[in-house]
Design a protein around this motif. Structure first.
Motif, short mmCIF file in Angstrom:
data_model
loop_
_atom_site.label_atom_id
_atom_site.label_comp_id
_atom_site.label_asym_id
_atom_site.label_seq_id
_atom_site.Cartn_x
_atom_site.Cartn_y
_atom_site.Cartn_z
N ALA A 51 -3.37 5.78 7.04
CA ALA A 51 -4.94 5.84 6.18
C ALA A 51 -4.51 5.93 4.68
O ALA A 51 -4.90 5.29 4.02
N ASP A 52 -3.39 6.87 4.40
CA ASP A 52 -3.09 7.02 2.87
C ASP A 52 -2.51 5.68 2.37
O ASP A 52 -3.00 5.30 1.33
N PHE A 53 -1.71 4.99 3.24
CA PHE A 53 -0.96 3.58 2.77
C PHE A 53 -2.30 2.53 2.55
O PHE A 53 -2.15 1.96 1.80
N ALA A 54 -3.29 2.60 3.49
CA ALA A 54 -4.12 1.56 3.28
C ALA A 54 -5.06 1.84 2.24
O ALA A 54 -5.49 0.98 1.41
N ASP A 55 -5.28 3.25 1.74
CA ASP A 55 -6.05 3.54 0.66
C ASP A 55 -5.20 3.08 -0.59
O ASP A 55 -5.93 2.46 -1.72
N VAL A 56 -4.02 3.35 -0.92
CA VAL A 56 -3.03 2.72 -2.00
C VAL A 56 -3.10 1.33 -1.96
O VAL A 56 -3.34 0.91 -3.15
N MET A 57 -3.18 0.69 -0.94
CA MET A 57 -2.85 -0.92 -0.94
C MET A 57 -4.38 -1.35 -1.56
O MET A 57 -4.47 -2.27 -2.33
N ALA A 58 -5.47 -0.50 -1.03
CA ALA A 58 -6.76 -1.11 -1.49
C ALA A 58 -6.93 -0.88 -2.78
O ALA A 58 -7.43 -1.85 -3.68
N THR A 59 -6.65 0.38 -3.48
CA THR A 59 -6.40 0.49 -4.89
C THR A 59 -5.74 -0.30 -5.68
O THR A 59 -6.17 -1.14 -6.55
N LEU A 60 -4.38 -0.96 -5.37
CA LEU A 60 -3.63 -1.79 -6.05
C LEU A 60 -4.46 -3.11 -6.01
O LEU A 60 -4.52 -4.15 -7.10
#
Length: 248
Positions: free
Chosen positions: A9-18
């Motif tokens: 979930a954290d990784f998905a948030d980071v990718m979405a922010t990027l």
């Protein structure tokens, strides 16, 4: 206590922010204002580089005649025969330099012989202006009029002529007297490993008898090609210059 979020979930948030940042940057870069800022910056940098190169030409005493300066200031100048020959000598020296011991330099002498207007001075001015190491341009009459008499200003000029990495000596054969000074400078520069490019209207026999002692003649004879005769084509003539541009 609540359970920690899974790493996925954290990784998905980071990718979405990027992805949001990438989209925003792309949008900004596409704007007219951004393109204008880039163009203005590039224009300022081009003017700065041009001003620095003009100042370098002044420092190295490149002739101020507009046609010569116009060629000297170009990174990619007109491909005249004289410029091609000077460029080949610069490349050859750079290549041979790689295998030499640290602190040594490969001496090169190149004499461009030809009638007025065939591009000798412009080629030497371009080489002096664009050279990455120390360089200078000097007419032979200035050398002949600068005796090595211990006067500090004269000695400073001679030290510069002898030790710059590239020296262009123009109009050999027009100095009148003191030809021995030219020969001394050529020999000294060869011993110091410098590159010397000369321009003359003389033939090879006259050049050797005026400016070369037996030691220098021997070194030139067994070194790289040093004498180059240019064809009789006056590039100052607008018709010849136009034909040259069309051919290129």
């Amino acid at each position: 206590m609540s359970d920690p979020k899974p790493l996925s979930a954290d990784f998905a948030d980071v990718m979405a922010t990027l992805e949001r940042l990438r989209t925003r940057v792309a949008t900004v870069e596409d704007t007219h204002a951004y393109r204008q800022r880039v163009e203005a910056y590039e224009a300022r940098e081009a003017r700065r580089e041009q001003a620095e190169l003009e100042a370098l030409c002044d420092e190295r005493e490149v002739p101020m005649e507009p046609g010569i300066r116009a060629v000297a200031l170009q990174i990619y100048p007109p491909s005249t025969t004289a410029i091609q020959r000077v460029g080949m000598s610069l490349i050859r020296r750079k290549r041979t330099q790689r295998g030499l011991p640290r602190g040594s330099r490969q001496p090169i002498v190149l004499v461009l012989s030809g009638p007025p207007g065939c591009g000798k001075t412009s080629a030497m001015a371009w080489a002096v202006a664009q050279h990455k190491r120390s360089a200078a341009y000097v007419p032979t009459r200035v050398i002949a009029a600068t005796p090595r008499n211990g006067w500090s200003e004269n000695e400073a000029r001679w030290q510069r002529w002898a030790r710059v990495d590239l020296l262009a000596i123009d109009e050999l054969g027009t100095e009148g007297s003191n030809t021995e000074l030219i020969g001394v400078l050529l020999s000294e520069r060869h011993d110091l490993g410098g590159m010397t490019v000369c321009a003359t209207n003389c033939g090879i026999e006259t050049f050797q008898s005026r400016y070369c002692n037996e030691r220098l003649i021997s070194r030139l004879a067994y070194g790289p090609d040093w004498w180059f005769s240019l064809a009789d084509c006056d590039l100052r003539n607008p018709t010849n210059r136009s034909a040259f541009v069309e051919q290129r």
